[in-house]
Design a protein around this motif. Structure first.
Motif, PDB file in Angstrom:
ATOM      1  N   HIS A  73      40.965   9.700 -73.358  1.00  0.00           N
ATOM      2  CA  HIS A  73      40.728  10.037 -71.956  1.00  0.00           C
ATOM      3  C   HIS A  73      42.031  10.400 -71.258  1.00  0.00           C
ATOM      4  N   LYS A  74      43.073   9.638 -71.526  1.00  0.00           N
ATOM      5  CA  LYS A  74      44.368   9.918 -70.905  1.00  0.00           C
ATOM      6  C   LYS A  74      44.907  11.280 -71.344  1.00  0.00           C
ATOM      7  N   ALA A  75      44.754  11.603 -72.626  1.00  0.00           N
ATOM      8  CA  ALA A  75      45.216  12.899 -73.117  1.00  0.00           C
ATOM      9  C   ALA A  75      44.430  14.043 -72.483  1.00  0.00           C
ATOM     10  N   LEU A  76      43.109  13.891 -72.383  1.00  0.00           N
ATOM     11  CA  LEU A  76      42.283  14.925 -71.760  1.00  0.00           C
ATOM     12  C   LEU A  76      42.571  15.050 -70.268  1.00  0.00           C
ATOM     13  N   HIS A  77      42.795  13.933 -69.606  1.00  0.00           N
ATOM     14  CA  HIS A  77      43.107  13.955 -68.178  1.00  0.00           C
ATOM     15  C   HIS A  77      44.425  14.687 -67.923  1.00  0.00           C
ATOM     16  N   ASN A  78      45.424  14.412 -68.753  1.00  0.00           N
ATOM     17  CA  ASN A  78      46.706  15.107 -68.593  1.00  0.00           C
ATOM     18  C   ASN A  78      46.584  16.598 -68.883  1.00  0.00           C
ATOM     19  N   LEU A  79      45.695  16.957 -69.802  1.00  0.00           N
ATOM     20  CA  LEU A  79      45.530  18.360 -70.167  1.00  0.00           C
ATOM     21  C   LEU A  79      44.788  19.151 -69.101  1.00  0.00           C
ATOM     22  N   TYR A  80      43.716  18.579 -68.548  1.00  0.00           N
ATOM     23  CA  TYR A  80      42.843  19.327 -67.654  1.00  0.00           C
ATOM     24  C   TYR A  80      42.953  18.934 -66.180  1.00  0.00           C
ATOM     25  N   HIS A  81      43.808  17.997 -65.852  1.00  0.00           N
ATOM     26  CA  HIS A  81      43.942  17.580 -64.459  1.00  0.00           C
ATOM     27  C   HIS A  81      44.495  18.735 -63.631  1.00  0.00           C
ATOM     28  N   GLY A  82      43.997  18.874 -62.412  1.00  0.00           N
ATOM     29  CA  GLY A  82      44.406  19.973 -61.543  1.00  0.00           C
ATOM     30  C   GLY A  82      45.897  19.973 -61.263  1.00  0.00           C
ATOM     31  N   LYS A  83      46.485  21.130 -61.252  1.00  0.00           N
ATOM     32  CA  LYS A  83      47.914  21.275 -61.027  1.00  0.00           C
ATOM     33  C   LYS A  83      48.207  21.667 -59.588  1.00  0.00           C
ATOM     34  N   GLY A  84      47.263  21.493 -58.690  1.00  0.00           N
ATOM     35  CA  GLY A  84      47.459  21.869 -57.304  1.00  0.00           C
ATOM     36  C   GLY A  84      46.657  23.114 -56.973  1.00  0.00           C
ATOM     37  N   GLU A  85      46.928  23.661 -55.829  1.00  0.00           N
ATOM     38  CA  GLU A  85      46.197  24.845 -55.371  1.00  0.00           C
ATOM     39  C   GLU A  85      46.648  26.074 -56.153  1.00  0.00           C
ATOM     40  N   ARG A  86      45.691  26.864 -56.589  1.00  0.00           N
ATOM     41  CA  ARG A  86      45.986  28.097 -57.320  1.00  0.00           C
ATOM     42  C   ARG A  86      45.545  29.281 -56.486  1.00  0.00           C
ATOM     43  N   GLY A  87      46.226  30.376 -56.685  1.00  0.00           N
ATOM     44  CA  GLY A  87      45.879  31.592 -55.976  1.00  0.00           C
ATOM     45  C   GLY A  87      44.635  32.244 -56.535  1.00  0.00           C
ATOM     46  N   PRO A  88      44.029  33.171 -55.770  1.00  0.00           N
ATOM     47  CA  PRO A  88      42.798  33.835 -56.240  1.00  0.00           C
ATOM     48  C   PRO A  88      43.012  34.631 -57.524  1.00  0.00           C
ATOM     49  N   ASP A  89      44.176  35.261 -57.659  1.00  0.00           N
ATOM     50  CA  ASP A  89      44.440  36.032 -58.879  1.00  0.00           C
ATOM     51  C   ASP A  89      44.469  35.114 -60.112  1.00  0.00           C
ATOM     52  N   GLU A  90      45.114  33.968 -59.976  1.00  0.00           N
ATOM     53  CA  GLU A  90      45.223  33.053 -61.100  1.00  0.00           C
ATOM     54  C   GLU A  90      43.867  32.443 -61.456  1.00  0.00           C
ATOM     55  N   VAL A  91      43.071  32.101 -60.457  1.00  0.00           N
ATOM     56  CA  VAL A  91      41.741  31.539 -60.709  1.00  0.00           C
ATOM     57  C   VAL A  91      40.847  32.564 -61.381  1.00  0.00           C
ATOM     58  N   ALA A  92      40.903  33.799 -60.935  1.00  0.00           N
ATOM     59  CA  ALA A  92      40.103  34.851 -61.562  1.00  0.00           C
ATOM     60  C   ALA A  92      40.551  35.074 -63.003  1.00  0.00           C
ATOM     61  N   GLY A  93      41.844  34.984 -63.242  1.00  0.00           N
ATOM     62  CA  GLY A  93      42.359  35.153 -64.600  1.00  0.00           C
ATOM     63  C   GLY A  93      41.925  34.040 -65.537  1.00  0.00           C
ATOM     64  N   LEU A  94      41.714  32.825 -65.022  1.00  0.00           N
ATOM     65  CA  LEU A  94      41.274  31.709 -65.853  1.00  0.00           C
ATOM     66  C   LEU A  94      39.910  31.961 -66.474  1.00  0.00           C
ATOM     67  N   VAL A  95      39.033  32.630 -65.742  1.00  0.00           N
ATOM     68  CA  VAL A  95      37.695  32.896 -66.268  1.00  0.00           C
ATOM     69  C   VAL A  95      37.567  34.305 -66.846  1.00  0.00           C
ATOM     70  N   GLY A  96      38.670  35.024 -66.913  1.00  0.00           N
ATOM     71  CA  GLY A  96      38.660  36.335 -67.560  1.00  0.00           C
ATOM     72  C   GLY A  96      38.277  37.486 -66.646  1.00  0.00           C
ATOM     73  N   LEU A  97      38.462  37.342 -65.364  1.00  0.00           N
ATOM     74  CA  LEU A  97      38.131  38.408 -64.414  1.00  0.00           C
ATOM     75  C   LEU A  97      39.403  38.934 -63.751  1.00  0.00           C
ATOM     76  N   ARG A  98      39.271  40.098 -63.126  1.00  0.00           N
ATOM     77  CA  ARG A  98      40.359  40.669 -62.325  1.00  0.00           C
ATOM     78  C   ARG A  98      39.813  40.942 -60.937  1.00  0.00           C
ATOM     79  N   LEU A  99      40.651  40.717 -59.948  1.00  0.00           N
ATOM     80  CA  LEU A  99      40.249  41.029 -58.589  1.00  0.00           C
ATOM     81  C   LEU A  99      40.303  42.542 -58.389  1.00  0.00           C
ATOM     82  N   PRO A 100      39.394  43.088 -57.620  1.00  0.00           N
ATOM     83  CA  PRO A 100      39.418  44.541 -57.387  1.00  0.00           C
ATOM     84  C   PRO A 100      40.618  44.921 -56.522  1.00  0.00           C
ATOM     85  N   THR A 101      41.086  46.140 -56.721  1.00  0.00           N
ATOM     86  CA  THR A 101      42.189  46.672 -55.926  1.00  0.00           C
ATOM     87  C   THR A 101      41.631  47.684 -54.929  1.00  0.00           C
TER      88      THR A 101
END
Length: 110
Positions: A73-101
């Motif tokens: 549990h500790k290893a998984l928590h350290n791996l997937y615990h939130g690293k703070g606020e992320r920008g929209p570009d980074e969040v879209a990139g996590l799921v494999g999307l790109r924001l439109p230009t």
């Protein structure tokens, strides 16, 4: 507990988890002394059979499962615990999307 292969496996597993949690000096801890004393106290000779030995073996298996699950549990928590606020570009990139230009080149888009 009896010196059966399964009880030795549980004993070694508990010591392995203690070593993973506390480092190289795990033999100086109170937990190490307690576990070692309990396994020695519950050894069964050929003339003796008791129900308490089976209960102690079950409790040791449960404790080993708790230690291993806590470490995982500790290893998984350290791996997937939130690293703070992320920008929209980074969040879209996590799921494999790109924001439109903006089409037409307004000059403010990147």
């Amino acid at each position: 507990m009896a010196a059966s292969p399964s009880s030795l496996r549980v004993y070694r597993g508990i010591l392995k988890e203690l070593r993973a949690m506390q480092g190289q000096h795990y033999k100086r801890s109170l937990a190490y002394n307690y576990v070692t004393d309990q396994f020695r106290k519950n050894q069964v000779t050929g003339e003796r059979y008791c129900r308490a030995q089976q209960e102690a073996f079950h409790a040791s298996q449960t404790y080993l499962c708790l230690l291993a699950s806590s470490r995982n549990h500790k290893a998984l928590h350290n791996l997937y615990h939130g690293k703070g606020e992320r920008g929209p570009d980074e969040v879209a990139g996590l799921v494999g999307l790109r924001l439109p230009t903006q089409p037409g080149g307004k000059g403010w888009e990147k």
